[in-house]
Design a protein around this motif. Structure first.
Motif, PDB file in Angstrom:
ATOM      1  N   GLY A  27       0.494   4.481   7.300  1.00 38.18           N
ATOM      2  CA  GLY A  27       1.878   4.437   7.752  1.00 38.18           C
ATOM      3  C   GLY A  27       1.982   4.290   9.254  1.00 38.18           C
ATOM      4  N   SER A  28       3.137   3.788   9.691  1.00 39.98           N
ATOM      5  CA  SER A  28       3.328   3.585  11.127  1.00 39.98           C
ATOM      6  C   SER A  28       4.746   3.890  11.597  1.00 39.98           C
ATOM      7  CB  SER A  28       2.977   2.134  11.487  1.00 39.98           C
ATOM      8  OG  SER A  28       3.818   1.239  10.797  1.00 39.98           O
ATOM      9  N   ARG A  29       5.613   4.343  10.692  1.00 42.72           N
ATOM     10  CA  ARG A  29       7.004   4.630  11.062  1.00 42.72           C
ATOM     11  C   ARG A  29       7.291   6.114  10.889  1.00 42.72           C
ATOM     12  NH1 ARG A  29       8.356  -0.006   7.182  1.00 42.72           N
ATOM     13  NH2 ARG A  29       8.574  -1.790   8.556  1.00 42.72           N
ATOM     14  N   ASP A  30       7.922   6.693  11.884  1.00 43.09           N
ATOM     15  CA  ASP A  30       8.284   8.111  11.805  1.00 43.09           C
ATOM     16  C   ASP A  30       9.137   8.432  10.586  1.00 43.09           C
ATOM     17  OD1 ASP A  30       7.023   9.290  14.044  1.00 43.09           O
ATOM     18  OD2 ASP A  30       8.575   8.490  15.379  1.00 43.09           O
ATOM     19  N   ASP A  31      10.039   7.531  10.212  1.00 49.33           N
ATOM     20  CA  ASP A  31      10.968   7.839   9.127  1.00 49.33           C
ATOM     21  C   ASP A  31      10.305   7.881   7.752  1.00 49.33           C
ATOM     22  OD1 ASP A  31      10.596   5.092   8.842  1.00 49.33           O
ATOM     23  OD2 ASP A  31      12.734   4.604   8.832  1.00 49.33           O
ATOM     24  N   GLU A  32       9.053   7.495   7.630  1.00 49.87           N
ATOM     25  CA  GLU A  32       8.337   7.577   6.363  1.00 49.87           C
ATOM     26  C   GLU A  32       7.787   8.978   6.107  1.00 49.87           C
ATOM     27  OE1 GLU A  32       8.604   5.226   4.353  1.00 49.87           O
ATOM     28  OE2 GLU A  32       9.053   3.534   5.653  1.00 49.87           O
TER      29      GLU A  32
ATOM     30  N   HIS B  49       4.018  16.679   8.282  1.00 47.70           N
ATOM     31  CA  HIS B  49       3.323  15.418   8.020  1.00 47.70           C
ATOM     32  C   HIS B  49       3.974  14.314   8.841  1.00 47.70           C
ATOM     33  CE1 HIS B  49       1.528  16.443   3.801  1.00 47.70           C
ATOM     34  NE2 HIS B  49       1.123  17.264   4.751  1.00 47.70           N
ATOM     35  N   GLY B  50       3.597  14.240  10.096  1.00 42.52           N
ATOM     36  CA  GLY B  50       4.119  13.200  10.969  1.00 42.52           C
ATOM     37  C   GLY B  50       3.041  12.179  11.269  1.00 42.52           C
ATOM     38  N   LEU B  51       3.349  11.298  12.208  1.00 38.86           N
ATOM     39  CA  LEU B  51       2.386  10.261  12.574  1.00 38.86           C
ATOM     40  C   LEU B  51       1.090  10.844  13.148  1.00 38.86           C
ATOM     41  CD1 LEU B  51       4.703   7.549  14.156  1.00 38.86           C
ATOM     42  CD2 LEU B  51       3.298   7.301  12.116  1.00 38.86           C
ATOM     43  N   ALA B  52       1.215  11.882  13.939  1.00 40.55           N
ATOM     44  CA  ALA B  52       0.020  12.483  14.557  1.00 40.55           C
ATOM     45  C   ALA B  52      -0.899  13.049  13.476  1.00 40.55           C
ATOM     46  CB  ALA B  52       0.421  13.590  15.528  1.00 40.55           C
ATOM     47  N   GLY B  53      -2.153  12.689  13.543  1.00 35.83           N
ATOM     48  CA  GLY B  53      -3.148  13.233  12.617  1.00 35.83           C
ATOM     49  C   GLY B  53      -3.180  12.587  11.251  1.00 35.83           C
ATOM     50  N   ARG B  54      -2.470  11.493  11.080  1.00 39.76           N
ATOM     51  CA  ARG B  54      -2.382  10.896   9.742  1.00 39.76           C
ATOM     52  C   ARG B  54      -3.709  10.356   9.227  1.00 39.76           C
ATOM     53  NH1 ARG B  54      -0.346   7.307  13.442  1.00 39.76           N
ATOM     54  NH2 ARG B  54      -0.717   5.084  13.093  1.00 39.76           N
ATOM     55  N   GLY B  55      -4.555   9.821  10.088  1.00 36.25           N
ATOM     56  CA  GLY B  55      -5.865   9.336   9.648  1.00 36.25           C
ATOM     57  C   GLY B  55      -6.750  10.467   9.157  1.00 36.25           C
ATOM     58  N   THR B  56      -6.785  11.552   9.913  1.00 36.07           N
ATOM     59  CA  THR B  56      -7.570  12.724   9.525  1.00 36.07           C
ATOM     60  C   THR B  56      -7.019  13.318   8.237  1.00 36.07           C
ATOM     61  OG1 THR B  56      -8.101  13.167  11.829  1.00 36.07           O
ATOM     62  CG2 THR B  56      -8.341  15.004  10.278  1.00 36.07           C
ATOM     63  N   ARG B  57      -5.686  13.372   8.117  1.00 32.87           N
ATOM     64  CA  ARG B  57      -5.059  13.899   6.910  1.00 32.87           C
ATOM     65  C   ARG B  57      -5.409  13.027   5.706  1.00 32.87           C
ATOM     66  NH1 ARG B  57      -0.508  14.583   9.181  1.00 32.87           N
ATOM     67  NH2 ARG B  57       0.583  12.783   8.347  1.00 32.87           N
ATOM     68  N   MET B  58      -5.403  11.697   5.888  1.00 29.14           N
ATOM     69  CA  MET B  58      -5.734  10.819   4.775  1.00 29.14           C
ATOM     70  C   MET B  58      -7.187  11.021   4.343  1.00 29.14           C
ATOM     71  SD  MET B  58      -4.948   6.845   3.983  1.00 29.14           S
ATOM     72  CE  MET B  58      -6.339   5.938   4.631  1.00 29.14           C
ATOM     73  N   GLU B  59      -8.087  11.172   5.289  1.00 29.60           N
ATOM     74  CA  GLU B  59      -9.484  11.436   4.938  1.00 29.60           C
ATOM     75  C   GLU B  59      -9.588  12.692   4.084  1.00 29.60           C
ATOM     76  OE1 GLU B  59     -12.021  11.594   8.392  1.00 29.60           O
ATOM     77  OE2 GLU B  59     -11.017   9.839   9.238  1.00 29.60           O
ATOM     78  N   SER B  60      -8.924  13.750   4.503  1.00 32.62           N
ATOM     79  CA  SER B  60      -8.948  15.005   3.764  1.00 32.62           C
ATOM     80  C   SER B  60      -8.311  14.830   2.385  1.00 32.62           C
ATOM     81  CB  SER B  60      -8.207  16.083   4.560  1.00 32.62           C
ATOM     82  OG  SER B  60      -8.101  17.265   3.817  1.00 32.62           O
ATOM     83  N   ASP B  61      -7.194  14.122   2.336  1.00 30.52           N
ATOM     84  CA  ASP B  61      -6.508  13.914   1.060  1.00 30.52           C
ATOM     85  C   ASP B  61      -7.352  13.082   0.099  1.00 30.52           C
ATOM     86  OD1 ASP B  61      -4.378  15.383   2.007  1.00 30.52           O
ATOM     87  OD2 ASP B  61      -3.073  13.659   2.338  1.00 30.52           O
ATOM     88  N   LEU B  62      -8.085  12.102   0.604  1.00 32.29           N
ATOM     89  CA  LEU B  62      -8.936  11.295  -0.262  1.00 32.29           C
ATOM     90  C   LEU B  62     -10.064  12.135  -0.851  1.00 32.29           C
ATOM     91  CD1 LEU B  62      -8.976   7.968   1.763  1.00 32.29           C
ATOM     92  CD2 LEU B  62      -7.824   8.388  -0.433  1.00 32.29           C
ATOM     93  N   ALA B  63     -10.577  13.089  -0.084  1.00 29.83           N
ATOM     94  CA  ALA B  63     -11.573  14.017  -0.618  1.00 29.83           C
ATOM     95  C   ALA B  63     -10.931  14.888  -1.705  1.00 29.83           C
ATOM     96  CB  ALA B  63     -12.154  14.878   0.497  1.00 29.83           C
TER      97      ALA B  63
ATOM     98  N   VAL C 223       0.836  -1.174   0.000  1.00 27.44           N
ATOM     99  CA  VAL C 223       0.000   0.000   0.000  1.00 27.44           C
ATOM    100  C   VAL C 223       0.879   1.233   0.000  1.00 27.44           C
ATOM    101  CG1 VAL C 223      -1.952  -1.079   1.180  1.00 27.44           C
ATOM    102  CG2 VAL C 223      -0.278   0.140   2.527  1.00 27.44           C
ATOM    103  N   LEU C 224       0.378   2.259  -0.648  1.00 31.07           N
ATOM    104  CA  LEU C 224       1.056   3.541  -0.683  1.00 31.07           C
ATOM    105  C   LEU C 224       0.676   4.306   0.584  1.00 31.07           C
ATOM    106  CD1 LEU C 224       1.355   5.765  -3.762  1.00 31.07           C
ATOM    107  CD2 LEU C 224       0.463   6.760  -1.678  1.00 31.07           C
ATOM    108  N   LEU C 225       1.649   4.905   1.213  1.00 30.81           N
ATOM    109  CA  LEU C 225       1.408   5.627   2.478  1.00 30.81           C
ATOM    110  C   LEU C 225       0.946   7.046   2.161  1.00 30.81           C
ATOM    111  CD1 LEU C 225       4.482   4.308   4.467  1.00 30.81           C
ATOM    112  CD2 LEU C 225       2.171   3.343   4.277  1.00 30.81           C
ATOM    113  N   ALA C 226      -0.342   7.175   1.910  1.00 31.72           N
ATOM    114  CA  ALA C 226      -0.921   8.433   1.422  1.00 31.72           C
ATOM    115  C   ALA C 226      -0.623   9.647   2.300  1.00 31.72           C
ATOM    116  CB  ALA C 226      -2.424   8.261   1.216  1.00 31.72           C
ATOM    117  N   PRO C 227      -0.707   9.557   3.636  1.00 33.39           N
ATOM    118  CA  PRO C 227      -0.487  10.759   4.440  1.00 33.39           C
ATOM    119  C   PRO C 227       0.962  11.253   4.459  1.00 33.39           C
ATOM    120  CG  PRO C 227      -1.733   9.138   5.687  1.00 33.39           C
ATOM    121  CD  PRO C 227      -1.229   8.469   4.455  1.00 33.39           C
ATOM    122  N   THR C 228       1.873  10.527   3.829  1.00 28.25           N
ATOM    123  CA  THR C 228       3.256  10.987   3.757  1.00 28.25           C
ATOM    124  C   THR C 228       3.471  11.918   2.559  1.00 28.25           C
ATOM    125  OG1 THR C 228       4.063   9.131   2.418  1.00 28.25           O
ATOM    126  CG2 THR C 228       4.063   8.847   4.817  1.00 28.25           C
ATOM    127  N   TRP C 229       2.471  12.067   1.728  1.00 32.23           N
ATOM    128  CA  TRP C 229       2.538  12.887   0.513  1.00 32.23           C
ATOM    129  C   TRP C 229       1.696  14.155   0.672  1.00 32.23           C
ATOM    130  CZ3 TRP C 229       4.362  11.576  -4.526  1.00 32.23           C
ATOM    131  CH2 TRP C 229       4.903  10.301  -4.650  1.00 32.23           C
TER     132      TRP C 229
END
Length: 178
Positions: free
Chosen positions: A100-105, A111-125, A67-73
């Motif tokens: 994603g689950s690793r800080d180094d990604e 764009h860190g681990l915190a808030g990544r789910g919310t960011r992905m939701e927004s990015d998918l929209a 899977v592509l780690l969308a919230p890292t982009w």
């Protein structure tokens, strides 16, 4: 039965020119799908580049980011890249995403681990808007050519942020975040 195969884009220190040859040989061998995996903090080829190379080297085999780690982009940039790869492939791409689950990604500032789910939701929209031809930002122009399709999505992961983002995109469902 349909059987897919992974592109070797994350084989350590891979010679990148192998990717299009691998893709063409997999298609010739009758595989149904070519899949990638993506990691920034690893000496391989990023998944979008591998998918673009495979799209150009093949004509019928399905393509999947798994899977592509969308919230890292940055969201709009990823939407445009994915639309381009899908267009080059003739509509053979499925976008598999996770949070994603690793800080180094997470290499994009903010764009860190915190808030990544919310960011992905927004990015998918944002993806849906961009693929639908809506103007980008405050300008009058869309980011993609007319006729760009809504790329199919596949959600992968084992965390609440992944499941919640997927549930909201699919059914506008509410999801409890522990």
């Amino acid at each position: 039965m349909r059987i897919g195969i992974g592109l070797p884009n994350q084989v350590r220190n891979l010679t990148p020119s192998i990717i299009p040859r691998w893709a063409a040989r997999a298609e010739d061998a009758g595989f149904s799908t070519l899949a990638t995996t993506g990691r920034y903090a690893y000496p391989g080829v990023i998944d979008t580049v591998a998918l673009a190379a495979a799209a150009g080297a093949t004509t019928t085999i399905g393509l999947l980011s798994a899977v592509l780690l969308a919230p890292t982009w940055p969201g709009a940039l990823l939407a445009k890249e994915i639309a381009g790869i899908d267009g080059i492939s003739g509509g053979r791409l499925t976008l598999g995403v996770g949070v994603g689950s690793r800080d180094d990604e997470f290499t994009v500032p903010g764009h860190g681990l915190a808030g990544r789910g919310t960011r992905m939701e927004s990015d998918l929209a944002t993806d849906r808007d961009i693929w639908g031809g809506k103007p980008v930002g405050n300008g009058p122009s869309p980011a993609v050519p007319s006729g760009t399709r809504q790329v199919p999505l596949l959600f992968g992961g084992y965390s609440a942020p992944t499941w919640c983002a997927g549930a909201r995109v699919i059914s506008a469902a509410r999801c409890h975040r522990p």
